[in-house]
Design a protein around this motif. Structure first.
Motif, PDB file in Angstrom:
ATOM      1  N   LYS B  48     -38.599 -18.750  -9.691  1.00  0.00           N
ATOM      2  CA  LYS B  48     -39.712 -17.965  -9.151  1.00  0.00           C
ATOM      3  C   LYS B  48     -39.648 -17.874  -7.637  1.00  0.00           C
ATOM      4  O   LYS B  48     -39.854 -16.814  -7.052  1.00  0.00           O
ATOM      5  CB  LYS B  48     -41.044 -18.604  -9.579  1.00  0.00           C
ATOM      6  CG  LYS B  48     -41.541 -18.081 -10.924  1.00  0.00           C
ATOM      7  CD  LYS B  48     -42.856 -18.718 -11.287  1.00  0.00           C
ATOM      8  CE  LYS B  48     -43.229 -18.397 -12.714  1.00  0.00           C
ATOM      9  NZ  LYS B  48     -44.340 -19.201 -13.191  1.00  0.00           N
ATOM     10  N   ILE B  49     -39.350 -19.021  -6.992  1.00  0.00           N
ATOM     11  CA  ILE B  49     -39.258 -19.025  -5.521  1.00  0.00           C
ATOM     12  C   ILE B  49     -38.158 -18.075  -5.069  1.00  0.00           C
ATOM     13  O   ILE B  49     -38.345 -17.263  -4.176  1.00  0.00           O
ATOM     14  CB  ILE B  49     -39.022 -20.460  -5.001  1.00  0.00           C
ATOM     15  CG1 ILE B  49     -40.271 -21.301  -5.241  1.00  0.00           C
ATOM     16  CG2 ILE B  49     -38.689 -20.464  -3.516  1.00  0.00           C
ATOM     17  CD1 ILE B  49     -40.058 -22.789  -5.089  1.00  0.00           C
ATOM     18  N   LYS B  51     -37.005 -15.573  -6.695  1.00  0.00           N
ATOM     19  CA  LYS B  51     -37.411 -14.191  -6.989  1.00  0.00           C
ATOM     20  C   LYS B  51     -38.318 -13.670  -5.864  1.00  0.00           C
ATOM     21  O   LYS B  51     -38.137 -12.548  -5.374  1.00  0.00           O
ATOM     22  CB  LYS B  51     -38.167 -14.189  -8.326  1.00  0.00           C
ATOM     23  CG  LYS B  51     -38.277 -12.829  -8.968  1.00  0.00           C
ATOM     24  CD  LYS B  51     -38.887 -13.017 -10.354  1.00  0.00           C
ATOM     25  CE  LYS B  51     -39.332 -11.716 -10.953  1.00  0.00           C
ATOM     26  NZ  LYS B  51     -40.035 -11.929 -12.219  1.00  0.00           N
ATOM     27  N   ILE B  52     -39.276 -14.516  -5.442  1.00  0.00           N
ATOM     28  CA  ILE B  52     -40.209 -14.104  -4.385  1.00  0.00           C
ATOM     29  C   ILE B  52     -39.444 -13.826  -3.094  1.00  0.00           C
ATOM     30  O   ILE B  52     -39.656 -12.809  -2.427  1.00  0.00           O
ATOM     31  CB  ILE B  52     -41.303 -15.184  -4.165  1.00  0.00           C
ATOM     32  CG1 ILE B  52     -42.235 -15.187  -5.371  1.00  0.00           C
ATOM     33  CG2 ILE B  52     -42.094 -14.925  -2.898  1.00  0.00           C
ATOM     34  CD1 ILE B  52     -43.124 -16.409  -5.487  1.00  0.00           C
ATOM     35  N   ILE B  56     -39.268 -10.321  -1.088  1.00  0.00           N
ATOM     36  CA  ILE B  56     -39.671 -10.210   0.324  1.00  0.00           C
ATOM     37  C   ILE B  56     -38.522  -9.650   1.159  1.00  0.00           C
ATOM     38  O   ILE B  56     -38.714  -8.776   1.999  1.00  0.00           O
ATOM     39  CB  ILE B  56     -40.146 -11.584   0.871  1.00  0.00           C
ATOM     40  CG1 ILE B  56     -41.468 -11.961   0.217  1.00  0.00           C
ATOM     41  CG2 ILE B  56     -40.301 -11.557   2.385  1.00  0.00           C
ATOM     42  CD1 ILE B  56     -41.898 -13.388   0.458  1.00  0.00           C
TER      43      ILE B  56
END
Lengths: 171, 319
Positions: B48-49, B51-52, B56
């Motif tokens: 998830k990190i 992906k974020i 960004i």
């Protein structure tokens, strides 16, 4: 095929069996370093995940115990490092709690025994007497010379013998 | 000793108790689902990190690209471009933004005297396709051993934008220098021009304000503040009188039109007339002959007797 070979191939059940055989050693080792059940549980959680993920990287299966205890010790030290800032405050609280337990709760013989030893002797004692590691293995796990392990063991042995007056019993 | 070891071992190994919480951790871990869950949870967190971070980075990249497109196409920035796409109204670009669009800014035709024999005009700044060209005119009145000059352009944060050698040809006396550079942004209100001699000694530092078109020669303000206009006028009157006065009756009336300073040399533009000292109340204005000259001089504040020294008196056209 033995459990270790299966575990290295990704067999979860085999890995569980391996852990089942060493779980109390992991716990006692953690307690010897951290002296705090919650912290030990955190270290255990990390150790289980890390070892499950990385067991394929373990080259020599006969060193499984040494390897996983080393992971546990590293995770304990990591928790100490993280907690360092608040440790001074906690230390006082811990002392109060220790007093409370001594008065109102019965601790196991081993915990009572270990709590009477210095920090550096406590871990050596658990690794040698509880986990059954040889001096050579302990030196590897703790990354210290064998001579140091021997001298600490000797000091631990004397302390424990004094506490339980073992010399008299044996004699 | 072995007996003691055995005794300790048996004593210690009797205790296999582990805390209920730790037991629970093991039990949870032993259930197949939880092994997966524990591992997957950890993986999921990392995933998830990542992906974020990826999202960004993509957004930042898109915005950056769109901003470059918007600024080079006269929209100012990406937000004005979006506004234009949505509303169809083009936002008026401010003076600052104009620096990045095609422009030809006339700066000044006022000469700056680098030495008594070398003058410079910082004339134009042309900006096209984010590339800027500073056009400088150089005039060598007499032979000088410090040309060809070297130029260095810096932005307001002293970042070097370009270094360039003079394009002067061997016998040229008047020539244009085109200093091409990029890296100028709308935030740069000034550019700084460092001028070096052919043997790389710094001759002058000049700051050009692109908004007000003001040219500031490094040290000029302080240099002008430290000289007294009264004393300078007296000095120049004496010098000009001794050179051009025809009779003892003549009295000089002198006006300082302009005074400037660069690289240790002062330059004064002067108008003067000689009048008859006996008839100062009966001046024939119709026949008054006004002369003009440029005085180049130096100033030595520590020398009280000869504060000023004439380097050159240059006669201009007589009015």
């Amino acid at each position: 095929m033995d459990n270790l070979t299966l575990a290295r191939k990704g067999d979860k059940e085999a890995f569980s069996k391996l852990i089942q055989g060493i779980k109390s050693k992991l716990y006692k080792t953690g307690m010897a370093i951290l002296k705090n059940n919650d912290d030990v549980c955190d270290a255990l959680q990390e150790t289980l995940i890390n070892s499950y993920k990385n067991i394929k990287k373990l080259n020599n299966p006969k060193y499984f115990n040494t390897w996983i205890i080393r992971i546990m010790i590293n995770n304990c030290y990591e928790i100490i490092r993280k907690n360092k800032r608040v440790s001074e405050i906690n230390e006082k609280m811990q002392q109060n709690m220790d007093n409370y337990y001594e008065i109102y709760c019965e601790k196991s013989d081993m915990e009572n025994l270990l709590n009477k030893l210095d920090n550096e002797l406590r871990l050596i004692t658990v690794l040698y007497y509880y986990d059954d590691f040889s001096v050579k293995h302990i030196a590897k796990i703790l990354n210290i010379p064998e001579g140091t392990v021997k001298s600490r063991l000797s000091r631990a042995r004397k302390s424990i013998a004094n506490i339980y007056k073992l010399n008299e019993d044996i004699d | 000793m072995d007996k003691i070891d055995k005794k300790i071992k048996s004593l210690i190994q009797q205790d296999e108790v582990i805390s209920p919480k730790a037991e629970e951790i093991f039990n949870n871990f032993f259930s197949e689902n939880n092994i997966e869950k524990n591992t997957i949870n950890k993986h999921n967190r990392v995933y998830k990190i990542r992906k974020i971070i990826a999202i960004i980075t993509c957004i930042a990249g898109l915005l950056g690209g769109a901003n470059v497109y918007a600024s080079t196409n006269g929209y100012g920035n990406v937000f004005f471009l979006i506004k234009y796409l949505v509303t169809g109204e083009k936002t008026e670009i401010t003076n600052k933004n104009e620096l990045l669009s095609d422009r030809d800014i006339t700066i000044s035709y006022k000469p700056i005297s680098l030495t008594e024999n070398l003058e410079m005009q910082i004339r134009n700044l042309q900006i096209k396709d984010n590339k800027a060209t500073l056009i400088i005119a150089v005039n060598e009145k007499n032979n000088t051993n410090i040309t060809p000059l070297n130029y260095k352009l810096l932005n307001s944060t002293e970042k070097t934008l370009c270094e360039q050698k003079s394009s002067k040809k061997a016998l040229e006396k008047e020539y244009l220098e085109e200093i091409v550079f990029n890296g100028i942004t709308k935030d740069d209100e000034v550019v700084k021009l460092d001028i070096y001699t052919s043997y790389n000694t710094n001759l002058a530092k000049i700051t050009i304000n692109l908004t007000t078109k003001e040219i500031i020669v490094d040290g000029e303000k302080q240099a002008l503040e430290q000289i007294s206009e009264i004393e300078l006028k007296q000095f120049l009157s004496d010098k000009i009188s001794s050179k051009y006065k025809k009779s003892q009756k003549e009295k000089i009336v002198l006006n300082l039109r302009d005074i400037s300073y660069c690289a240790g040399l002062y330059k004064a533009d002067i108008n003067y007339v000689f009048i008859d000292s006996d008839n100062t109340f009966e001046i024939d204005y119709d026949n008054l002959k006004v002369s003009a000259l440029t005085a180049y001089f130096t100033f030595n504040k520590n020398n009280l007797t000869d504060m000023f020294s004439i380097v050159k008196l240059e006669e201009n056209n007589t009015e």
